[in-house]
Write a protein that holds these residues in place. Structure first.
Motif, PDB file in Angstrom:
ATOM      1  N   ASP A   8       0.795  -1.221   0.004  1.00  0.00           N
ATOM      2  CA  ASP A   8      -0.142   0.120  -0.005  1.00  0.00           C
ATOM      3  C   ASP A   8       0.912   1.280   0.017  1.00  0.00           C
ATOM      4  OD1 ASP A   8      -2.422  -1.098  -0.130  1.00  0.00           O
ATOM      5  OD2 ASP A   8      -2.892  -1.114   1.972  1.00  0.00           O
ATOM      6  N   ALA A   9       0.304   2.297  -0.511  1.00  0.00           N
ATOM      7  CA  ALA A   9       0.913   3.555  -0.311  1.00  0.00           C
ATOM      8  C   ALA A   9       1.441   4.065   0.858  1.00  0.00           C
ATOM      9  CB  ALA A   9       0.155   4.596  -1.099  1.00  0.00           C
ATOM     10  N   GLY A  10       0.785   3.763   2.039  1.00  0.00           N
ATOM     11  CA  GLY A  10       1.346   3.958   3.268  1.00  0.00           C
ATOM     12  C   GLY A  10       2.732   3.427   3.679  1.00  0.00           C
ATOM     13  N   TYR A  11       3.210   2.578   2.967  1.00  0.00           N
ATOM     14  CA  TYR A  11       4.329   2.000   3.053  1.00  0.00           C
ATOM     15  C   TYR A  11       5.705   2.584   2.326  1.00  0.00           C
ATOM     16  CZ  TYR A  11       1.785  -1.735   5.749  1.00  0.00           C
ATOM     17  OH  TYR A  11       1.259  -2.200   6.630  1.00  0.00           O
ATOM     18  N   GLY A  12       5.082   3.575   1.520  1.00  0.00           N
ATOM     19  CA  GLY A  12       6.105   4.373   0.567  1.00  0.00           C
ATOM     20  C   GLY A  12       6.918   5.462   1.166  1.00  0.00           C
ATOM     21  N   SER A  13       7.965   5.115   1.774  1.00  0.00           N
ATOM     22  CA  SER A  13       8.617   6.067   2.445  1.00  0.00           C
ATOM     23  C   SER A  13      10.203   5.872   2.282  1.00  0.00           C
ATOM     24  CB  SER A  13       8.644   5.841   4.118  1.00  0.00           C
ATOM     25  OG  SER A  13       9.098   4.703   4.666  1.00  0.00           O
ATOM     26  N   GLU A  14      10.964   6.727   2.486  1.00  0.00           N
ATOM     27  CA  GLU A  14      12.600   6.969   2.173  1.00  0.00           C
ATOM     28  C   GLU A  14      12.891   5.822   2.644  1.00  0.00           C
ATOM     29  OE1 GLU A  14      16.551   9.550   2.739  1.00  0.00           O
ATOM     30  OE2 GLU A  14      14.600  10.365   3.349  1.00  0.00           O
ATOM     31  N   GLU A  15      12.653   5.598   4.250  1.00  0.00           N
ATOM     32  CA  GLU A  15      13.279   4.455   5.181  1.00  0.00           C
ATOM     33  C   GLU A  15      12.988   3.200   4.237  1.00  0.00           C
ATOM     34  OE1 GLU A  15      12.733   3.123   9.752  1.00  0.00           O
ATOM     35  OE2 GLU A  15      11.537   4.543   8.930  1.00  0.00           O
ATOM     36  N   ASN A  16      11.682   2.762   3.811  1.00  0.00           N
ATOM     37  CA  ASN A  16      11.216   1.626   3.419  1.00  0.00           C
ATOM     38  C   ASN A  16      12.064   1.413   2.138  1.00  0.00           C
ATOM     39  OD1 ASN A  16      10.060   0.625   5.583  1.00  0.00           O
ATOM     40  ND2 ASN A  16       8.040   1.437   4.631  1.00  0.00           N
ATOM     41  N   TYR A  17      12.158   2.469   1.154  1.00  0.00           N
ATOM     42  CA  TYR A  17      12.639   2.357  -0.180  1.00  0.00           C
ATOM     43  C   TYR A  17      14.240   2.027   0.054  1.00  0.00           C
ATOM     44  CZ  TYR A  17       8.439   4.485  -2.194  1.00  0.00           C
ATOM     45  OH  TYR A  17       7.335   4.777  -2.513  1.00  0.00           O
ATOM     46  N   GLU A  18      14.932   2.835   1.053  1.00  0.00           N
ATOM     47  CA  GLU A  18      16.272   2.694   1.470  1.00  0.00           C
ATOM     48  C   GLU A  18      16.639   1.202   1.644  1.00  0.00           C
ATOM     49  OE1 GLU A  18      19.499   4.001   0.458  1.00  0.00           O
ATOM     50  OE2 GLU A  18      18.509   5.814   1.175  1.00  0.00           O
ATOM     51  N   TYR A  19      15.751   0.537   2.537  1.00  0.00           N
ATOM     52  CA  TYR A  19      15.821  -0.966   2.819  1.00  0.00           C
ATOM     53  C   TYR A  19      15.682  -1.712   1.932  1.00  0.00           C
ATOM     54  CZ  TYR A  19      14.632  -5.374   4.934  1.00  0.00           C
ATOM     55  OH  TYR A  19      14.778  -6.659   5.359  1.00  0.00           O
ATOM     56  N   LEU A  20      14.841  -1.615   0.599  1.00  0.00           N
ATOM     57  CA  LEU A  20      14.561  -2.571  -0.377  1.00  0.00           C
ATOM     58  C   LEU A  20      15.665  -2.194  -1.239  1.00  0.00           C
ATOM     59  CD1 LEU A  20      11.044  -1.794  -1.096  1.00  0.00           C
ATOM     60  CD2 LEU A  20      12.006  -3.703  -0.004  1.00  0.00           C
ATOM     61  N   GLU A  21      16.430  -1.077  -1.229  1.00  0.00           N
ATOM     62  CA  GLU A  21      17.427  -0.986  -2.129  1.00  0.00           C
ATOM     63  C   GLU A  21      18.657  -1.758  -1.728  1.00  0.00           C
ATOM     64  OE1 GLU A  21      20.011   2.823  -3.092  1.00  0.00           O
ATOM     65  OE2 GLU A  21      18.315   2.752  -4.460  1.00  0.00           O
ATOM     66  N   GLU A  22      18.954  -1.667  -0.190  1.00  0.00           N
ATOM     67  CA  GLU A  22      20.123  -2.521   0.459  1.00  0.00           C
ATOM     68  C   GLU A  22      19.919  -3.831   0.282  1.00  0.00           C
ATOM     69  OE1 GLU A  22      20.236  -0.959   4.363  1.00  0.00           O
ATOM     70  OE2 GLU A  22      20.778   1.427   3.708  1.00  0.00           O
ATOM     71  N   ALA A  23      18.521  -4.339   0.263  1.00  0.00           N
ATOM     72  CA  ALA A  23      18.216  -5.770   0.274  1.00  0.00           C
ATOM     73  C   ALA A  23      18.411  -6.156  -1.019  1.00  0.00           C
ATOM     74  CB  ALA A  23      17.086  -6.005   0.974  1.00  0.00           C
ATOM     75  N   LYS A  24      18.343  -5.341  -2.204  1.00  0.00           N
ATOM     76  CA  LYS A  24      18.164  -5.656  -3.440  1.00  0.00           C
ATOM     77  C   LYS A  24      16.977  -6.252  -3.975  1.00  0.00           C
ATOM     78  CE  LYS A  24      23.399  -6.113  -4.237  1.00  0.00           C
ATOM     79  NZ  LYS A  24      23.372  -4.868  -3.289  1.00  0.00           N
ATOM     80  N   VAL A  25      16.054  -5.805  -3.370  1.00  0.00           N
ATOM     81  CA  VAL A  25      14.412  -6.196  -3.675  1.00  0.00           C
ATOM     82  C   VAL A  25      14.140  -4.800  -4.568  1.00  0.00           C
ATOM     83  CG1 VAL A  25      12.439  -6.609  -2.562  1.00  0.00           C
ATOM     84  CG2 VAL A  25      14.319  -7.334  -1.538  1.00  0.00           C
TER      85      VAL A  25
END
Length: 191
Positions: free
Chosen positions: A4-21
């Motif tokens: 959901d859009a409620g999870y679209g934050s810099e923190e979550n995006y950064e985590y996904l990038e680090e996890a290569k997801v």
């Protein structure tokens, strides 16, 4: 990852990038940005001109907002974001002042904006992913997988409020609703 859009934050995006997801999470203004009303709104920073050489923004009404300082913001989870603050020199004579500045009763206030460059980069990447062919496919799957379950439990079985109080008891009650939902699905499948 789709959510959901409620999870679209810099923190979550950064985590996904680090996890290569792969990041296919909408941010809160994803759908609004595509509307004509949003694109025509001169008070939206996204519609302003940015002069990279001078490091300043020109608002939709022609006022220049200059860089003032950087600050760090901390989320509830402790995540730190770097934010750049820009401010106009003078908005007193602007005929559109009350459209931009919320505190119009204070004539000394000028328009101030807060720009999170890293957050904007990650949003741009999310936007590119979401509007790609694969992103459209992923977006179409999310509501089918999740929304129908909540809709079924709420709408068809009348679960609007929890009866029990306290987090432990609410988790137990929700677990029972989920078990009942899955049992109904199994019963329908076996017929």
């Amino acid at each position: 990852m789709v959510a959901d859009a409620g999870y679209g934050s810099e923190e979550n995006y950064e985590y996904l990038e680090e996890a290569k997801v792969g990041n296919y999470i909408k941010y809160n203004t994803f759908h609004k940005e595509t509307t004509r009303k949003w694109k025509a709104d001169l008070t939206r920073v996204q519609n302003w001109h940015y002069n990279e050489k001078q490091d300043e923004y020109t608002c939709g009404y022609g006022k220049i907002l200059r860089f003032r300082y950087e600050k760090t913001q901390k989320s509830k989870n402790g995540y730190r974001s770097l934010v750049r603050v820009y401010e106009s020199d003078d908005c007193k004579d602007c005929p559109y002042r009350d459209r931009c500045i919320k505190k119009t009763d204070k004539p000394e206030f000028n328009k101030r904006i807060y720009i999170n460059r890293r957050g904007n980069e990650l949003k741009a990447q999310a936007r590119a992913n979401l509007t790609s062919e694969y992103g459209l496919e992923m977006r179409s799957l999310r509501p089918v997988e999740v929304e129908s379950v909540f809709g079924n439990i709420k709408g068809n079985f009348g679960v609007r409020r929890f009866i029990l109080k306290g987090m432990t008891k609410v988790k137990l009650e929700w677990g029972l609703h989920c078990i009942a939902h899955n049992m109904r699905k199994m019963a329908a499948f076996s017929v």
